[in-house]
Design an enzyme around this catalytic site. Sequence first.
Site, PDB file in Angstrom:
ATOM      1  N   CYS A  12       1.143  -1.069  -0.108  1.00  0.00           N
ATOM      2  CA  CYS A  12      -0.057  -0.200  -0.061  1.00  0.00           C
ATOM      3  C   CYS A  12       0.701   1.260   0.090  1.00  0.00           C
ATOM      4  O   CYS A  12       1.788   1.457   0.963  1.00  0.00           O
ATOM      5  CB  CYS A  12      -0.899  -0.125   1.358  1.00  0.00           C
ATOM      6  SG  CYS A  12      -1.900   1.538   1.328  1.00  0.00           S
ATOM      7  N   CYS A  29      -0.019   3.678   2.695  1.00  0.00           N
ATOM      8  CA  CYS A  29       0.316   3.208   4.035  1.00  0.00           C
ATOM      9  C   CYS A  29       1.955   3.438   4.249  1.00  0.00           C
ATOM     10  O   CYS A  29       2.309   3.894   5.456  1.00  0.00           O
ATOM     11  CB  CYS A  29       0.233   1.575   4.225  1.00  0.00           C
ATOM     12  SG  CYS A  29      -1.439   1.110   4.174  1.00  0.00           S
TER      13      CYS A  29
END
Length: 272
Positions: A121, A124
Amino acid sequence: MAEVLGRSIVFSLRGHRSVAPSCQKRSPSFLGFPLSSSLPIGPLRSSSRRFVIGTWRGRPLKGNSCSSRVQMSLGVGKSLKWWEKGLQPNMKEIGSAQDLVDSLLNEGDKLVIVDFFSPGCGGCKALHPKICQFAEMNPDVLFLQVNYEKHKSMCYSLHVHVLPFFRFYRGAHGRLCSFSCTNATIKKFKDALAKHTTGRCSLGPTKGLEESELVALAANKDLSFNYTRKPVPGLTPDEAAERVSVSPKLSVSSAPRLTKDSEDKALVAAGR
């Protein structure tokens, strides 16, 4: 004597000794240098494979090069993953569903933030350094990291379908809030952190996950997690007796009203 001096001694790192062939067609040499040469005797020199006395001539000896590979590997340290960098003492990676449940229940009134992330991600990864900064500035807050790729089935049971995702928990209140944010919406995280870090005391035991979430985790066959649903609290003997005593009174009190209504209807009919 000249034949003995005509040999040069070579020591390798493995402790073996090799003797060069005698130089019968050349002038006698001492330690690899011709006696007629004006060059000084060289000091003890070393190469990657062996130690050589004097000047080394010819090609390197064939042998195992594991020693050089080991030296190269020693110089290269283990590189950390991006989610392993900048971790603070109050940051912990969750290893299982049971670990998550126990970590929430064992913290009492302390604020606990569950951070759901994935190694692939990009949002993230970009947000991780700031989360580490928040953890450093709030040492009394526990940050739990849940790797989505490792615990995909558990995240499904907890209804986590977007990343990065955060849930705040505290004491008997249980879940305080849950939301997703990125670097562009980091203010949402700051506001939630400022709101819920204020000191407060919870009345009652620590709640942790919702009971519906615990039941869903226990029903998930991919997880080794067991949970027994809490029994619904029944009525005490005093409450049961009170309900029984109230019901006859209601029926008795309603009887005169029914009689009076019937009398009124009879009078109205007679007046007609």
